[in-house]
Design a protein around this motif. Structure first.
Motif, PDB file in Angstrom:
ATOM      1  N   VAL A 104     -19.051  -2.687  -4.487  1.00 33.46           N
ATOM      2  CA  VAL A 104     -18.893  -1.266  -3.551  1.00 33.46           C
ATOM      3  C   VAL A 104     -20.359  -0.570  -3.489  1.00 33.46           C
ATOM      4  CG1 VAL A 104     -16.448  -0.918  -4.480  1.00 33.46           C
ATOM      5  CG2 VAL A 104     -18.516  -0.270  -5.875  1.00 33.46           C
ATOM      6  N   LYS A 105     -20.276   0.463  -2.669  1.00 37.08           N
ATOM      7  CA  LYS A 105     -21.356   1.379  -2.666  1.00 37.08           C
ATOM      8  C   LYS A 105     -20.773   2.811  -2.722  1.00 37.08           C
ATOM      9  CE  LYS A 105     -22.000   0.100   2.259  1.00 37.08           C
ATOM     10  NZ  LYS A 105     -22.616  -0.709   3.133  1.00 37.08           N
ATOM     11  N   ALA A 106     -21.779   3.698  -2.546  1.00 41.66           N
ATOM     12  CA  ALA A 106     -21.184   5.129  -2.273  1.00 41.66           C
ATOM     13  C   ALA A 106     -20.494   5.189  -1.132  1.00 41.66           C
ATOM     14  CB  ALA A 106     -22.718   5.958  -2.448  1.00 41.66           C
ATOM     15  N   GLN A 107     -19.500   6.135  -1.252  1.00 43.19           N
ATOM     16  CA  GLN A 107     -18.406   6.176   0.028  1.00 43.19           C
ATOM     17  C   GLN A 107     -17.551   5.074   0.397  1.00 43.19           C
ATOM     18  OE1 GLN A 107     -18.343   9.537   1.083  1.00 43.19           O
ATOM     19  NE2 GLN A 107     -19.563   9.858  -0.395  1.00 43.19           N
ATOM     20  N   THR A 108     -17.845   3.908  -0.378  1.00 47.40           N
ATOM     21  CA  THR A 108     -16.421   2.998  -0.334  1.00 47.40           C
ATOM     22  C   THR A 108     -15.194   3.513  -0.623  1.00 47.40           C
ATOM     23  OG1 THR A 108     -18.130   1.078  -0.928  1.00 47.40           O
ATOM     24  CG2 THR A 108     -15.770   0.722  -1.083  1.00 47.40           C
ATOM     25  N   LYS A 109     -14.406   3.061   0.264  1.00 45.75           N
ATOM     26  CA  LYS A 109     -13.074   3.609  -0.065  1.00 45.75           C
ATOM     27  C   LYS A 109     -12.022   2.299  -0.630  1.00 45.75           C
ATOM     28  CE  LYS A 109     -10.418   6.102   3.200  1.00 45.75           C
ATOM     29  NZ  LYS A 109      -9.478   6.573   4.015  1.00 45.75           N
ATOM     30  N   ILE A 110     -11.187   2.499  -1.502  1.00 50.95           N
ATOM     31  CA  ILE A 110     -10.280   1.440  -2.162  1.00 50.95           C
ATOM     32  C   ILE A 110      -9.046   1.817  -1.979  1.00 50.95           C
ATOM     33  CG2 ILE A 110      -9.966   0.095  -4.130  1.00 50.95           C
ATOM     34  CD1 ILE A 110     -12.646   0.999  -5.146  1.00 50.95           C
ATOM     35  N   ILE A 111      -8.061   1.099  -1.735  1.00 54.61           N
ATOM     36  CA  ILE A 111      -6.679   1.331  -1.164  1.00 54.61           C
ATOM     37  C   ILE A 111      -5.772   0.847  -2.357  1.00 54.61           C
ATOM     38  CG2 ILE A 111      -4.699   1.233   0.464  1.00 54.61           C
ATOM     39  CD1 ILE A 111      -7.273   1.033   2.520  1.00 54.61           C
ATOM     40  N   PHE A 112      -4.868   1.532  -3.047  1.00 52.47           N
ATOM     41  CA  PHE A 112      -4.053   1.158  -3.948  1.00 52.47           C
ATOM     42  C   PHE A 112      -2.328   1.256  -3.390  1.00 52.47           C
ATOM     43  CE2 PHE A 112      -7.874   2.409  -6.050  1.00 52.47           C
ATOM     44  CZ  PHE A 112      -7.845   1.161  -6.873  1.00 52.47           C
ATOM     45  N   ASP A 113      -1.495   0.966  -4.144  1.00 53.11           N
ATOM     46  CA  ASP A 113       0.097   1.168  -3.890  1.00 53.11           C
ATOM     47  C   ASP A 113       0.387   2.841  -4.160  1.00 53.11           C
ATOM     48  OD1 ASP A 113       0.289  -1.382  -3.555  1.00 53.11           O
ATOM     49  OD2 ASP A 113       1.321  -1.837  -5.280  1.00 53.11           O
ATOM     50  N   GLU A 114       1.523   3.126  -3.536  1.00 52.60           N
ATOM     51  CA  GLU A 114       2.039   4.462  -3.608  1.00 52.60           C
ATOM     52  C   GLU A 114       0.940   5.666  -2.825  1.00 52.60           C
ATOM     53  OE1 GLU A 114       4.701   5.827  -5.485  1.00 52.60           O
ATOM     54  OE2 GLU A 114       5.251   3.822  -5.532  1.00 52.60           O
ATOM     55  N   GLY A 115       0.203   4.791  -1.766  1.00 54.14           N
ATOM     56  CA  GLY A 115      -0.648   5.926  -1.170  1.00 54.14           C
ATOM     57  C   GLY A 115      -1.794   6.389  -1.877  1.00 54.14           C
ATOM     58  N   LEU A 116      -2.055   5.685  -3.203  1.00 55.80           N
ATOM     59  CA  LEU A 116      -3.277   6.072  -3.719  1.00 55.80           C
ATOM     60  C   LEU A 116      -4.506   5.732  -3.128  1.00 55.80           C
ATOM     61  CD1 LEU A 116      -4.136   7.800  -6.533  1.00 55.80           C
ATOM     62  CD2 LEU A 116      -4.104   5.559  -7.506  1.00 55.80           C
ATOM     63  N   GLU A 117      -5.760   6.537  -3.202  1.00 51.94           N
ATOM     64  CA  GLU A 117      -6.958   5.803  -2.566  1.00 51.94           C
ATOM     65  C   GLU A 117      -8.110   6.588  -3.434  1.00 51.94           C
ATOM     66  OE1 GLU A 117      -6.077   5.737   2.344  1.00 51.94           O
ATOM     67  OE2 GLU A 117      -7.188   7.169   1.247  1.00 51.94           O
ATOM     68  N   VAL A 118      -8.970   5.736  -3.452  1.00 52.54           N
ATOM     69  CA  VAL A 118     -10.283   6.025  -4.460  1.00 52.54           C
ATOM     70  C   VAL A 118     -11.437   6.083  -3.344  1.00 52.54           C
ATOM     71  CG1 VAL A 118     -12.071   4.985  -5.789  1.00 52.54           C
ATOM     72  CG2 VAL A 118      -9.790   5.371  -6.650  1.00 52.54           C
ATOM     73  N   ARG A 129     -19.109   3.707 -12.243  1.00 49.48           N
ATOM     74  CA  ARG A 129     -18.801   4.222 -10.997  1.00 49.48           C
ATOM     75  C   ARG A 129     -18.457   5.523 -11.303  1.00 49.48           C
ATOM     76  NH1 ARG A 129     -22.414   0.592 -10.463  1.00 49.48           N
ATOM     77  NH2 ARG A 129     -21.847  -1.470  -9.468  1.00 49.48           N
ATOM     78  N   ILE A 130     -18.533   6.644 -10.589  1.00 56.18           N
ATOM     79  CA  ILE A 130     -18.022   7.904 -10.270  1.00 56.18           C
ATOM     80  C   ILE A 130     -16.862   8.004  -9.176  1.00 56.18           C
ATOM     81  CG2 ILE A 130     -18.264  10.369 -10.474  1.00 56.18           C
ATOM     82  CD1 ILE A 130     -20.709  10.072 -12.210  1.00 56.18           C
ATOM     83  N   VAL A 131     -15.862   8.158  -9.306  1.00 51.67           N
ATOM     84  CA  VAL A 131     -14.933   8.356  -8.421  1.00 51.67           C
ATOM     85  C   VAL A 131     -13.924   9.560  -8.218  1.00 51.67           C
ATOM     86  CG1 VAL A 131     -15.095   5.682  -8.160  1.00 51.67           C
ATOM     87  CG2 VAL A 131     -13.262   6.990  -9.450  1.00 51.67           C
ATOM     88  N   ASN A 132     -13.360   9.770  -6.860  1.00 51.12           N
ATOM     89  CA  ASN A 132     -12.196  10.781  -6.769  1.00 51.12           C
ATOM     90  C   ASN A 132     -11.101   9.937  -6.268  1.00 51.12           C
ATOM     91  OD1 ASN A 132     -14.589  13.238  -5.299  1.00 51.12           O
ATOM     92  ND2 ASN A 132     -13.957  13.095  -7.339  1.00 51.12           N
ATOM     93  N   PHE A 133      -9.883  10.315  -6.992  1.00 48.59           N
ATOM     94  CA  PHE A 133      -8.464   9.828  -6.560  1.00 48.59           C
ATOM     95  C   PHE A 133      -8.116  10.896  -5.350  1.00 48.59           C
ATOM     96  CE2 PHE A 133      -9.337   7.285 -10.286  1.00 48.59           C
ATOM     97  CZ  PHE A 133      -8.864   6.090  -9.883  1.00 48.59           C
ATOM     98  N   PHE A 134      -7.586  10.222  -4.556  1.00 50.70           N
ATOM     99  CA  PHE A 134      -6.711  11.002  -3.530  1.00 50.70           C
ATOM    100  C   PHE A 134      -5.275  10.447  -3.121  1.00 50.70           C
ATOM    101  CE2 PHE A 134     -11.241  11.598  -2.435  1.00 50.70           C
ATOM    102  CZ  PHE A 134     -11.434  12.715  -1.927  1.00 50.70           C
ATOM    103  N   GLN A 135      -4.200  11.384  -3.007  1.00 52.32           N
ATOM    104  CA  GLN A 135      -3.035  10.794  -2.425  1.00 52.32           C
ATOM    105  C   GLN A 135      -2.629  11.861  -1.200  1.00 52.32           C
ATOM    106  OE1 GLN A 135       0.792  11.181  -4.827  1.00 52.32           O
ATOM    107  NE2 GLN A 135       1.048   8.943  -4.586  1.00 52.32           N
ATOM    108  N   LYS A 136      -2.256  10.989  -0.073  1.00 45.06           N
ATOM    109  CA  LYS A 136      -2.219  11.740   1.034  1.00 45.06           C
ATOM    110  C   LYS A 136      -3.280  12.686   1.425  1.00 45.06           C
ATOM    111  CE  LYS A 136       2.884  11.213   0.510  1.00 45.06           C
ATOM    112  NZ  LYS A 136       4.145  11.750   0.024  1.00 45.06           N
TER     113      LYS A 136
END
Length: 342
Positions: A104-118, A129-136
């Motif tokens: 991964v590198k900075a700004q890479t997006k990762i997709i999980f179940d339940e609409g969860l993204e990093v 790594r430092i990340v933010n978690f998003f949903q919708k």
């Protein structure tokens, strides 16, 4: 450097593979218990269901009530590349420190179940790594993330338990008094208590709870030649008012586990801080000043936890006790057997 107690190599030992516990004892209190009495220099072999017999009458017990979260997540990049993510610890409400297996590198997006993204924000020099978690598309706070990962995450079994987690681990890799969500590793000395035994002990002895959210740094071996050069990881802690009162008294303390011990001893050195970040490294040159007795498991070679044990009994006695445990087929590490130092 002539002092062997400060050499990392002094804390190495060979453990037969068959003594690495991959599953807990059933019931929990059937684990073996090695009791070492420092006054008489005696070793007693028994089982954890005998623990109550050895609790010194006048002492209070301190437990760590942290709860392990389902911190291991499996996802993929938009390109389809598989990713494994291990939550380490929140840095604040939104920024989470994690470890990621996969490029991964900075700004890479990762997709999980339940609409969860990093979204990866920053790559750290230590491999985290430092990340933010998003949903919708909504940025999630750590407490909003917890119920989602409880659905889709996995219990983060330690790396030396070389198997996938199963449904039983969700309860077995958790103490019966776990309450405060946030750990990514269990406070393992706590795993031996059955609900009935814990209630009985709490009825018969003064006790209190502290919280230390155990991070994955707990498994990191010391890689410097001299142990005092090791950069100690920090973990969030919180000391309840009841625990503070006990710790401020002159009551003898039996600490349940190395995590409770680090919390108590950090507080003993920073009396005004009831919560914050603890990064205390206990070893033979930095001995406990508040904890009188220790209940603990058997730890990894060259680990800060093994050095913590040596802060109570010295290097030579630690080596003797571990040799005795190996000779008597004690099971080691997180799901393994226990030792009580009196």
């Amino acid at each position: 450097m002539n002092n062997p107690e400060l050499l990392t190599s002094s804390y190495d030992f060979i453990l037969p593979d068959n003594l690495i516990a991959t599953h807990p004892a059933h019931p929990r209190d059937r684990a073996k218990l090695l009791v070492y009495n420092r006054q008489t220099d005696e070793v007693t072999h028994c089982h954890f269901y005998d623990f109550e017999k050895y609790i010194p009458k006048e002492c209070a017990l301190i437990f760590n009530d942290t709860k392990v979260i389902k911190a291991r997540l499996y996802g993929h990049k938009p390109s389809g590349g598989k990713i494994e993510l291990l939550i380490n610890r929140p840095l604040d409400a939104n920024n989470i420190n994690v470890y990621i297996r996969g490029k991964v590198k900075a700004q890479t997006k990762i997709i999980f179940d339940e609409g969860l993204e990093v979204v990866v924000k920053e790559l750290k020099d230590d491999g985290s790594r430092i990340v933010n978690f998003f949903q919708k598309n909504e940025l999630l706070r750590f407490e909003e993330l917890l119920p989602i990962i409880d659905k889709i995450g996995h219990i983060p079994l330690p790396p030396y338990i070389q198997r996938e987690d199963n449904a039983q681990d969700a309860t077995e890799y958790q103490s019966v008094f776990a309450k405060e969500e946030g750990a990514v590793a269990a406070p393992t000395a706590s795993l031996h208590f059955t609900g009935e035994q814990h209630k009985r002990i709490c009825k018969n002895h003064e006790h209190a709870f502290v919280t230390l959210h155990v991070g994955s740094g707990t498994f990191k071996p010391v890689e410097t030649d001299t142990i005092t050069d090791h950069p100690m990881h920090s973990e969030y802690y919180d000391i309840s008012d009841k625990a503070k009162k006990l710790l401020d008294s002159d009551k003898p303390i039996l600490s349940v586990g190395t995590t409770s011990t680090r919390t108590i001893e950090f507080y003993a050195r920073h009396k005004k801080m009831q919560r914050g970040e603890a990064n205390l490294f206990l070893h033979p040159n930095n001995k406990p000043i508040r904890v009188n007795y220790l209940l603990t498991n058997f730890h990894l070679p060259k680990s800060t936890l093994l050095m913590l044990v040596a802060s109570f009994v010295g290097l030579e006695k630690t080596q003797e006790l571990y040799a005795e445990a190996i000779k008597n087929n004690y099971r080691f590490y997180s799901y393994g057997d226990a030792m009580l130092i009196l």
